[in-house]
Design an enzyme around this catalytic site. Structure first.
Site, PDB file in Angstrom:
ATOM      1  N   CYS A  68     -15.069  29.843 -18.425  1.00  0.00           N
ATOM      2  CA  CYS A  68     -15.561  30.525 -19.636  1.00  0.00           C
ATOM      3  C   CYS A  68     -16.960  31.120 -19.494  1.00  0.00           C
ATOM      4  CB  CYS A  68     -15.606  29.565 -20.810  1.00  0.00           C
ATOM      5  SG  CYS A  68     -14.045  28.793 -21.163  1.00  0.00           S
ATOM      6  N   HIS A 129     -20.755  30.918 -26.169  1.00  0.00           N
ATOM      7  CA  HIS A 129     -20.715  30.105 -24.938  1.00  0.00           C
ATOM      8  C   HIS A 129     -21.594  30.593 -23.797  1.00  0.00           C
ATOM      9  CE1 HIS A 129     -18.007  27.067 -22.596  1.00  0.00           C
ATOM     10  NE2 HIS A 129     -19.244  26.655 -22.781  1.00  0.00           N
TER      11      HIS A 129
END
Ligand code: NAG
Ligand code: NAG
Ligand code: NAG
Ligand code: NAG
Ligand code: NAG
Ligand code: NAG
Length: 555
Positions: A68, A129
């Site tokens: 991610c 993120h």
């Protein structure tokens, strides 16, 4: 006078026409084998399939790295994450705490920044993120609002098992070494000392007993405090700089994101806009609202994926309703392949499908890096076109820059390429002759699509050690790791021709491939040229010091 006036006006008109709205839809951990338009017959994704029918389908769309945090950094900047320090050198490749100090450096330029500077309204809805703070909890130095997004509604880190009671933990390995093993060791030591003292063999001072018992109690207490406070500390929704729901509730989470996204579109019918809707699904902890729960043929995973597909439909409906569909480029992708190791202790599959491809999230077999890629722009892109050439999620950056008429930053290397010529069918060959596949900060594999050939060569310098051996993932560590005893190095590199062997089943040898050595030589040279362009002294944003939880950064 009139012709001159017209001549002056024409480029302006043209620029307005080619300056579309942009809606970027990114799924979390969705595999290329999940959407119906990529061959799945039992998971129902009618809205994602609609994008494929009405737009262009990329069948060799690649992420530069299969995790991610680095993948998203690369997506937004058009650059390999090693260039910005967003590639880890340790086992942990992503941010696990909101109150960490690493993140996308402010010196990086995102597509949101470029488009904002060209007059676009910009919004991020959903998962970020790539960091929040640097030094104190008011600097927000890595926050979306410091990277070109004018508004943010969503979660600053990621949806995790630990955010949902009863869904398990991603910290089991850490707990083992930091909690259970030390507690066992302390227990055994206490018992042995007790026995020795009882037998009168050694004179053990009572203070030592007390000290060891206190140490054990402290470890236990810290552990319990972590379990109790992880959710409130990490699992919250933000609107811009403010926490608006802590911990977030799952039952209407997707609805909340959809509402936010459609309201943003509604507010911007008169201005060009960029909406980045970054889904929390289908990462674990899996969730879906009651309307989608127990409905799919694939358990909780299918429910989550089908709810996300519904959300895609809601966005397309909003564009239709407001008459914006023809002026809007819609792009759909995933941040990397499905997480094949996500199986619950009860045997429920909580990870998606990578179709026929090997591997998945956290490794650079095709299953980890080949993701769905759909681009729809009615009237400009031919509906139903399929592009099999190698393309990258990093291409979105220069593509959007070109559409918005924004010059690319000249002081840095941009690794992506403008996709429009390929999507419009103006060129047939990808501009990516070489692509580099990273596992954290390690160059894992190279891909070569020679200009005069149909071959897609892929050479691995190392491969992850699957566990148990013979399986399709690293089940012992839950994700594959990138170095040390977790990988097998290959010299000569493991070579495949994906045009003949897309499942990467049979490595080529000099006996089966006469060009073996020549191909590897060309790829080694390209890898060296690439490495020479990567700065050596960039700050590592995923160092242990940056990854750790810092109480003074806690919101
Ligand atoms: C936080 O850090 C920023 C930048 O380093 C600084 O300008 C600001 O004064 C700091 N705020 C506090 C409350 O210390
Ligand atoms: C979701 O439900 C919670 C209560 O469970 C509520 O506080 C929140 O406002 C709801 N969110 C949306 C977007 O409706
Ligand atoms: C889904 O099924 C499970 C197990 O049968 C049940 O416990 C749960 O209440 C169901 N949820 C909904 C929303 O129907
Ligand atoms: C469709 O998706 C589900 C859920 O990921 C998966 O279990 C199934 O194997 C997939 N089917 C195919 C043909 O890939
Ligand atoms: C949108 O574009 C399509 C394809 O060019 C065209 O058929 C349709 O009429 C357009 N719709 C509107 C509302 O302009
Ligand atoms: C492709 O071009 C390279 C040189 O650029 C040459 O060595 C190679 O033989 C060519 N391959 C084919 C199939 O023509």
């Amino acid at each position: 006078m009139a012709p001159l006036f017209l001549l002056l006006l024409l480029p302006a008109l043209d620029a307005a026409r080619t300056k579309p709205n942009v809606v970027l839809l990114m799924a979390d951990d969705l595999g290329i084998g999940d959407p119906g338009c990529y061959g799945n017959k039992t998971l129902r994704t009618p809205n994602i399939d609609r994008l494929a029918r009405e737009g262009v389908k990329l069948t060799q769309h690649l992420v530069p790295t299969p995790l991610c945090t680095p993948s998203r950094a690369a997506f937004m900047t058009g650059r390999y994450p090693v260039r910005s320090g967003m590639a880890s050198r340790s086992q942990v490749g992503v941010f696990l705490f909101t109150a960490c100090s690493g993140g996308l450096p402010s010196s990086e330029v995102t597509f949101a920044q470029l488009l904002k500077d060209r007059g676009y309204s910009t919004a991020l809805v959903g998962k970020w993120h790539v960091g929040v703070h640097c030094h104190n909890k008011t600097d927000f130095c890595h926050h979306p609002l410091r990277h070109g997004f004018e508004s943010f509604y969503g979660i600053s880190t990621t949806n995790m098992r630990d955010c949902k009671p009863g869904a398990g933990t991603v910290f089991s390995r850490a707990f083992r070494w930091l909690v259970f093993v030390p507690l066992q060791a302390l227990g055994v030591t206490l018992l042995m000392l007790g026995a020795l003292r009882f037998l009168g063999l050694v004179l053990v001072p009572p203070a030592l007993f007390i000290l060891l018992a206190l140490l054990a109690a402290a470890i236990l207490l810290l552990f319990l405090a972590f379990l109790r406070y992880f959710r409130p500390l990490n699992c919250f929704l933000m609107r811009n700089f403010d926490v608006v729901q802590r911990p977030f509730t799952y039952h209407n989470l997707t609805q909340g994101l959809v509402d936010e996204a459609t309201q943003f579109i509604q507010r911007n019918t008169q201005t060009p806009f960029l909406l980045f809707l970054s889904f929390l699904q289908v990462h674990t902890a899996l969730f879906s609202s009651p309307a989608f729960t127990n409905r799919s043929h694939h358990g909780a995973y299918g429910d989550a994926a089908e709810e996300m597909d519904w959300a895609v439909g809601r966005i397309l409906d909003a564009l239709d309703r407001l008459g914006l569909a023809n002026d809007t480029l819609v792009y759909f992708t995933s941040d990397h392949g499905a997480h094949v190791e996500e199986v619950t202790p009860r045997g429920e599959v909580h990870g998606g499908s990578n179709g026929m491809f090997r591997g998945g999230k956290a490794n650079t077999w095709e299953g980890g890096i080949r993701v769905p890629g759909l681009v729809r722009w009615p009237g400009v892109l031919r509906p139903g076109l399929e592009v099999d050439e190698p393309t990258s999620t990093m291409d979105v950056f220069p593509t959007l820059a070109a559409l918005a008429g924004a010059p690319l930053p000249r002081d840095r290397i941009i690794d992506g390429r403008d996709l429009m010529p390929l999507l419009r069918g103006e060129i047939a060959r990808s501009e990516h002759e070489f692509l580099f596949h990273y596992c954290n900060s390690y160059l894992n594999a190279v891909r070569w699509h020679p200009k005069n050939s149909t071959s897609i060569w892929k050479a691995f310098y190392f491969t992850p050690n699957f566990s148990p051996p013979g399986s399709n993932g690293c089940h012992d560590t839950h994700v594959c790791l990138c170095h040390g005893r977790h990988v097998t190095r290959h010299d000569p590199p493991l070579l495949f021709d994906l045009s003949r062997d897309p499942r990467e089943l049979t490595p080529l040898t000099p006996a089966t491939e006469p060009r073996f050595h020549a191909v590897l030589r060309a790829m080694a040279q390209a890898a060296q040229r690439h490495k020479d362009t990567v700065p050596r002294h960039v700050t590592n944003q995923l160092s242990m010091g940056h990854l750790l939880w810092k109480p003074w950064l806690q919101l």
